[in-house]
Design a protein around this motif. Structure first.
Motif, mmCIF file in Angstrom:
data_model
loop_
_atom_site.group_PDB
_atom_site.id
_atom_site.type_symbol
_atom_site.label_atom_id
_atom_site.label_comp_id
_atom_site.label_asym_id
_atom_site.label_seq_id
_atom_site.Cartn_x
_atom_site.Cartn_y
_atom_site.Cartn_z
ATOM 1 N N SER A 190 0.822 -1.206 0.000
ATOM 2 C CA SER A 190 0.000 0.000 0.000
ATOM 3 C C SER A 190 0.861 1.264 0.000
ATOM 4 C CB SER A 190 -0.930 0.012 1.212
ATOM 5 O OG SER A 190 -0.175 -0.044 2.417
ATOM 6 N N GLU A 191 2.136 1.121 0.415
ATOM 7 C CA GLU A 191 3.071 2.242 0.416
ATOM 8 C C GLU A 191 3.920 2.285 -0.852
ATOM 9 O OE1 GLU A 191 3.716 4.860 2.631
ATOM 10 O OE2 GLU A 191 1.746 4.281 3.395
ATOM 11 N N LEU A 192 4.116 1.141 -1.484
ATOM 12 C CA LEU A 192 4.916 1.088 -2.705
ATOM 13 C C LEU A 192 4.552 -0.140 -3.523
ATOM 14 C CD1 LEU A 192 7.327 1.761 -4.600
ATOM 15 C CD2 LEU A 192 8.777 0.450 -3.028
ATOM 16 N N ARG A 193 4.155 0.093 -4.772
ATOM 17 C CA ARG A 193 3.991 -1.000 -5.728
ATOM 18 C C ARG A 193 5.013 -0.818 -6.825
ATOM 19 N NH1 ARG A 193 -1.873 -2.860 -7.702
ATOM 20 N NH2 ARG A 193 -0.477 -3.757 -9.279
ATOM 21 N N LEU A 194 5.938 -1.747 -6.906
ATOM 22 C CA LEU A 194 7.012 -1.653 -7.887
ATOM 23 C C LEU A 194 6.478 -1.655 -9.318
ATOM 24 C CD1 LEU A 194 9.627 -4.135 -6.352
ATOM 25 C CD2 LEU A 194 9.713 -1.626 -6.294
ATOM 26 N N ASP A 195 5.485 -2.520 -9.599
ATOM 27 C CA ASP A 195 5.010 -2.660 -10.975
ATOM 28 C C ASP A 195 4.387 -1.379 -11.515
ATOM 29 O OD1 ASP A 195 2.909 -2.991 -9.167
ATOM 30 O OD2 ASP A 195 1.755 -4.239 -10.538
ATOM 31 N N LEU A 196 3.794 -0.581 -10.637
ATOM 32 C CA LEU A 196 3.207 0.687 -11.066
ATOM 33 C C LEU A 196 4.232 1.814 -11.038
ATOM 34 C CD1 LEU A 196 -0.249 0.546 -9.226
ATOM 35 C CD2 LEU A 196 0.297 -0.165 -11.563
ATOM 36 N N THR A 197 4.968 1.927 -9.951
ATOM 37 C CA THR A 197 5.882 3.049 -9.766
ATOM 38 C C THR A 197 7.037 3.037 -10.764
ATOM 39 O OG1 THR A 197 5.338 3.132 -7.403
ATOM 40 C CG2 THR A 197 7.377 4.211 -8.096
ATOM 41 N N GLY B 214 -0.062 6.217 2.458
ATOM 42 C CA GLY B 214 -1.423 5.875 2.861
ATOM 43 C C GLY B 214 -2.178 7.068 3.420
ATOM 44 N N ASP B 215 -1.478 7.902 4.203
ATOM 45 C CA ASP B 215 -2.114 9.098 4.767
ATOM 46 C C ASP B 215 -2.473 10.093 3.668
ATOM 47 O OD1 ASP B 215 -1.755 7.982 7.255
ATOM 48 O OD2 ASP B 215 0.028 9.160 7.755
ATOM 49 N N LEU B 216 -1.579 10.238 2.688
ATOM 50 C CA LEU B 216 -1.862 11.151 1.581
ATOM 51 C C LEU B 216 -3.059 10.669 0.761
ATOM 52 C CD1 LEU B 216 1.730 12.008 0.271
ATOM 53 C CD2 LEU B 216 0.174 13.499 1.544
ATOM 54 N N TYR B 217 -3.135 9.369 0.500
ATOM 55 C CA TYR B 217 -4.268 8.821 -0.248
ATOM 56 C C TYR B 217 -5.590 9.142 0.460
ATOM 57 C CZ TYR B 217 -2.141 6.003 -4.006
ATOM 58 O OH TYR B 217 -1.508 5.576 -5.159
ATOM 59 N N LYS C 154 -4.939 23.395 -5.623
ATOM 60 C CA LYS C 154 -6.013 23.795 -4.710
ATOM 61 C C LYS C 154 -6.829 22.582 -4.271
ATOM 62 C CE LYS C 154 -9.952 26.950 -4.336
ATOM 63 N NZ LYS C 154 -10.782 27.978 -5.024
ATOM 64 N N LEU C 155 -7.025 21.619 -5.180
ATOM 65 C CA LEU C 155 -7.818 20.431 -4.878
ATOM 66 C C LEU C 155 -7.070 19.475 -3.961
ATOM 67 C CD1 LEU C 155 -10.324 18.623 -5.424
ATOM 68 C CD2 LEU C 155 -9.125 17.777 -7.463
ATOM 69 N N TRP C 156 -5.788 19.217 -4.258
ATOM 70 C CA TRP C 156 -5.050 18.144 -3.576
ATOM 71 C C TRP C 156 -4.049 18.622 -2.533
ATOM 72 C CZ3 TRP C 156 -4.047 16.121 -9.112
ATOM 73 C CH2 TRP C 156 -5.150 15.356 -9.539
ATOM 74 N N GLY C 157 -3.664 19.886 -2.554
ATOM 75 C CA GLY C 157 -2.744 20.379 -1.539
ATOM 76 C C GLY C 157 -1.272 20.287 -1.932
ATOM 77 N N PRO C 158 -0.382 20.356 -0.935
ATOM 78 C CA PRO C 158 1.065 20.491 -1.190
ATOM 79 C C PRO C 158 1.721 19.307 -1.894
ATOM 80 C CG PRO C 158 0.636 20.149 1.153
ATOM 81 C CD PRO C 158 -0.685 20.402 0.515
ATOM 82 N N TYR C 159 1.075 18.138 -1.906
ATOM 83 C CA TYR C 159 1.617 16.980 -2.626
ATOM 84 C C TYR C 159 0.810 16.715 -3.900
ATOM 85 C CZ TYR C 159 4.998 15.607 0.936
ATOM 86 O OH TYR C 159 6.081 15.569 1.784
#
Length: 410
Positions: free
Chosen positions: A22-29, A137-140, A333-338
């Motif tokens: 949930s913190e890192l998926r190699l196949d996607l990243t 996870g917190d950002l999601y 504006k929608l998602w913030g600093p990240y």
């Protein structure tokens, strides 16, 4: 089960660190167009170059596993999917990689290598590269609470995070992205490294090279060499940008942009040949610690219009600097600093290569069906297996009836 067997068969060769999918998926990243140095060399195993070393990465549900190859002595690895992995290292002497004329490299003599056992430095390199200090996870959760569309996508595309790449590699890789697609960019970056980079090792008949230094890229013979390798007009941009950085700013300039504000870094990058607003934003986001940078290309513009009804009446056919800034501000504006991290999740989810993830039967994930620009409704698509089953049942019901009718009429 197979992956566990692979890890057990070569347990002494693998090192590990705790990291949930949930913190890192190699196949996607590693395959979504951030870096172009990684390949899936076996099922779920990714091999590439990072930090001047060759790595193989894989993962289980809660663990990231890695190998690092380094000069020393090794014979043949143990059984690993019944594949022999003899690793040879070619000499790294700087004089042997200097180019003469068209940058023809001298022959390097192979030397055996082994797997790195000093794990502290390598673990820190991985933590830095994947920015594991950021709790994804917190950002999601934050993005999902602010954006229902993101929440729907995030249920499927978890673990997409931003890499923290070497600024030189990131900049010159993204200069190659102009009017290009991911698979072709990968080939160009690979040829660039083969032509100008220091050799690292040969693994399973594949040679790996470090990314070229600024000095190598700035050499006067580079443009002609890269044109011969199929870089087209980008060859001039690569050589001129490297030369401008060295002549005007110096070796440490790019990394120093990590310590200045986002807009200042973006403006500084745009002074380089071949670097527009989109490339500058990519470099800011993926190597210079500017998490608020939101690269806007035609792909992201379509996402903004289709999924967020952004400026639905706007008939612009090209992305101006103002439009780029306005769309970026909308997402910030929608998602913030990240915001740049959130945008990468939607970008990844929209890539053709990952559409199959939305149709995995046992997940029963809903898909969006478009009903016009900016307007969507959620429906569940039947899987191929379900469609074939329905067709079979229908045939069983209809064929006997038609056969009976034909027999009676006879």
């Amino acid at each position: 089960m197979a992956k566990h067997a692979v890890l057990l068969s070569g347990a002494k060769m693998w090192r590990s660190m705790a990291c949930a999918k949930s913190e890192l998926r190699l196949d996607l990243t590693l395959a979504c167009g951030q870096s172009f140095r990684w390949r899936e060399t076996a099922d779920g195993h990714w091999t590439g170059v990072m930090g001047g070393r060759v790595w193989t990465l894989t993962q289980t549900d809660d663990t990231l596993w890695y190998r690092v190859y380094k000069k020393q002595d090794i014979g043949v690895e143990g059984s690993d999917r019944k594949r022999k992995a003899y690793v040879s290292l070619q000499t790294e002497n700087e004089s042997e990689k200097r180019f003469q004329g068209a940058l023809k490299k001298e022959e390097e003599e192979p030397v055996a290598v082994t797997l790195v056992q000093d794990t502290h430095e390598e673990e820190e390199m991985l933590r830095d590269y994947f920015q594991l200090n950021v709790k994804l996870g917190d950002l999601y959760k934050e993005w999902g609470a602010a954006d229902p569309h993101f929440k729907h996508i995030a249920d499927i595309f978890t673990g997409v995070r931003m890499l923290r790449q070497d600024p030189t590699e990131c900049l010159f890789s993204f200069i190659c992205t102009s009017n290009n697609h991911i698979s072709r960019i990968q080939g160009m970056v690979e040829r660039l490294c083969q032509a100008l980079g220091a050799p690292l090792c040969q693994l399973d008949q594949t040679s790996y090279y470090n990314f070229p230094s600024l000095s190598a890229l700035a050499d006067s013979s580079v443009e002609a060499c890269l044109r011969d390798l199929g870089f087209g007009y980008r060859a001039r941009f690569l050589q001129q940008s490297a030369k401008q950085i060295l002549d005007t700013h110096g070796l440490e300039w790019l990394e120093g942009l990590r310590r200045v504000p986002y807009l200042q870094a973006c403006d500084a990058l745009r002074t380089l040949p071949g670097v527009g607003t989109k490339v500058a934003d990519c470099v800011c986001l993926m190597s210079l610690d500017k998490a608020e940078a939101v690269p806007i290309d035609t792909h992201v513009w379509q996402i903004a219009k289709r999924d967020y009804n952004y400026a639905s009446g706007n008939r612009q056919k090209s992305i101006t600097d103002k439009l780029h800034r306005d769309i970026g501000d909308f997402f910030r504006k929608l998602w913030g600093p990240y915001a740049g991290w959130a945008q990468s999740v939607l970008f990844c989810a929209d890539l053709k290569k990952f559409q199959k993830l939305k149709e995995v039967p046992h997940l029963k994930q809903p898909q969006e069906e478009e009903h016009g620009e900016g307007e969507t409704s959620v429906v569940c698509k039947k899987t191929k297996m379900q469609r074939e089953k329905d067709a079979t049942v229908k045939n069983m019901k209809t064929k006997p009836a038609s056969h009976k009718k034909a027999k009676l009429s006879a």
